[in-house]
Scaffold this active site. Structure first.
Site, PDB file in Angstrom:
ATOM      1  N   HIS A 119       0.785  -1.039  -0.071  1.00  0.00           N
ATOM      2  CA  HIS A 119       0.110  -0.053  -0.132  1.00  0.00           C
ATOM      3  C   HIS A 119       0.769   1.366  -0.105  1.00  0.00           C
ATOM      4  O   HIS A 119       1.980   1.242   0.424  1.00  0.00           O
ATOM      5  CB  HIS A 119      -0.741  -0.009   1.212  1.00  0.00           C
ATOM      6  N   ASP A 136      -8.055  -4.616  -0.251  1.00  0.00           N
ATOM      7  CA  ASP A 136      -8.492  -5.135  -1.521  1.00  0.00           C
ATOM      8  C   ASP A 136      -8.266  -6.801  -1.666  1.00  0.00           C
ATOM      9  O   ASP A 136      -8.843  -7.514  -2.317  1.00  0.00           O
ATOM     10  CB  ASP A 136      -7.799  -4.740  -3.008  1.00  0.00           C
TER      11      ASP A 136
END
Length: 458
Positions: free
Chosen positions: A326, A385
């Site tokens: 991320h 996700d």
């Protein structure tokens, strides 16, 4: 007649004219992607809407840290645990918190819910004229166009006063599930040759309930399914002003444009596979791993295949292990921990226990694989996700709706950033670009250009 398929070649277009040497970015200290060399974001603004924490900078050095996310100062884990504890749905309460800046009392929340109920229906003839007469294979494209078209139905569309924008924001939050559901059924009917099924949104339902009601042929769902989807929406509602779609909304807002244009732009940004489409890519990746790894209980075999993915020899050849890493989070993504628990619960209940074990194995092995096969030593973890697509699949949600669900959830965050930019921004966002083009070129007449072209041909 011009061959449009080869028009670029016919007119002499070449991508080479757009190439800029990577060395020039270093020479001029350009922050590519608005990111510093250590991966941290370039500070471009201030926000009181949310905080995304993933690392610590001490004496100029970036150090990995456990992630945290807060909405208006409230930790996401606390909101996930306590919002809706007495029968309320968490997502609507989070929307109120983001838009208004505080948790509502009973009277305020009742008024907010009633405003949502009154704004769920689409304008007269909108479904037929905008959605059914112009269906799209991509529902995000349809969402973007639909939001833009709503401008034409708003008698005060261009006003940027806070009073008007909060009205528009509530209307958009309420309408997004209907727009997504109808866009999905139009796509299913016109492109997949399925029956056209359009359920009217129900006033007594929450947003999560209405989504399940409208996307299912029989409109049936369980309270548990609605609660889990409601939690997923809560976790996706907001993620700081620097994420690509929120920043897009703020950039457009700073120009003084209308709400529908700014929000449509945010949807278009989220459509990009580098931003909002990763959850579907995770599902495709995991299906690929299941297909090519003979023994899914052999961690060595899984690890070896992850190496092939990272070396661009397997999967979609992108070199990415989707759902891992991320821009901000390092040691952990707080949303992942909450969704992982829901994924485990659903998997064990619905007979997908072995598949969940595969997800956990990939989550655990991927950071080691990146370190070995790519030489990437930075601390990474699974992002939201990684499990969200798996959860949606177990809720029997069509994969075409994974990214639109993200857009439905993020609407409150986008609208909050629009309001903050209007009220506190005050200046058009306009970063600098260093020109590296060579000036002083002498103009060449058409006849001379023709001569030069002929010489090159010879």
């Amino acid at each position: 007649m011009t061959d449009n398929k080869n028009i670029g070649e016919i007119i002499g277009f070449s991508p080479e004219v757009y190439k800029i040497s990577p060395d020039l970015y270093k020479n001029y200290d350009v922050k590519r992607g608005l990111r510093n060399l250590d991966g941290s974001g370039v500070l471009a603004g201030l926000t009181g809407i949310s905080e995304v924490h993933g690392y610590v900078v001490y004496e100029g050095e970036k150090t990995a840290d456990y992630g945290s996310l807060s909405y208006r100062g409230y930790d996401i884990a606390d909101l996930a645990e306590h919002c809706g504890w007495d029968g309320r749905f968490a997502f609507e309460e989070a929307c109120y918190l983001l838009l208004c800046g505080f948790l509502p009392n009973d009277t305020q929340f009742s008024a907010f819910l009633e405003a949502l109920r009154q704004n769920r229906a689409l304008p007269e003839s909108f479904t037929e004229d905008m959605i059914l007469k112009a269906p799209s294979k991509d529902i995000m494209n349809k969402l973007s166009r639909s939001v833009l078209t709503l401008y034409s139905y708003d008698r005060n569309a261009d006003s940027t006063t806070p009073k008007n924008v909060i009205r528009q924001s509530i209307s958009l939050i309420a309408k997004m599930p209907t727009l997504a559901a109808y866009g999905y059924w139009a796509k299913a009917h016109y492109f997949d040759r399925k029956s056209l099924i359009l359920h009217q949104p129900q006033k007594e339902y929450s947003i999560a309930e209405n989504i399940l009601h409208m996307i299912r042929e029989n409109s049936k769902f369980t309270p548990e399914e609605a609660r889990i989807l409601d939690l997923a929406l809560l976790l996706h509602a907001e993620h700081g002003g620097g994420n690509n779609s929120a920043f897009t909304c703020r950039v457009l807002t700073s120009s003084g444009t209308d709400t529908y244009s700014a929000i449509s732009g945010a949807i278009n940004a989220l459509k990009g596979p580098k931003h909002g489409g990763a959850n579907l890519q995770v599902v495709k990746m995991m299906n690929d791993i299941e297909k090519h790894v003979e023994n899914l209980h052999d961690e060595g075999e899984i690890y070896s295949y992850l190496g092939k993915i990272i070396k661009r020899k397997a999967g979609d050849r992108s070199g990415l292990v989707y759902g891992m890493g991320h821009a901000v989070y390092t040691k952990s993504d707080p949303r992942t921990e909450i969704l992982r628990a829901q994924a485990e619960y659903l998997a064990n209940k619905n007979g997908f226990g072995e598949k969940f074990e595969l997800y956990e194995t990939v989550e655990r092995l991927a950071p080691k694989a990146f370190a070995e096969f790519k030489g990437d030593k930075k601390v990474i973890s699974a992002n939201v996700d990684f499990y969200s697509g798996f959860v949606y699949s177990m809720l029997d949600i069509p994969n075409e709706l994974y990214t639109p669900l993200f857009a439905i959830a993020r609407m409150a965050g986008w609208c909050s950033h629009r309001l903050e930019e209007l009220i506190s921004g005050g200046r058009i966002l306009r970063p600098a670009y260093k020109s590296v083009c060579k000036n002083g070129k002498e103009f060449v007449s058409m006849s001379e250009r023709k001569k030069l072209y002929c010489e090159k041909e010879e």
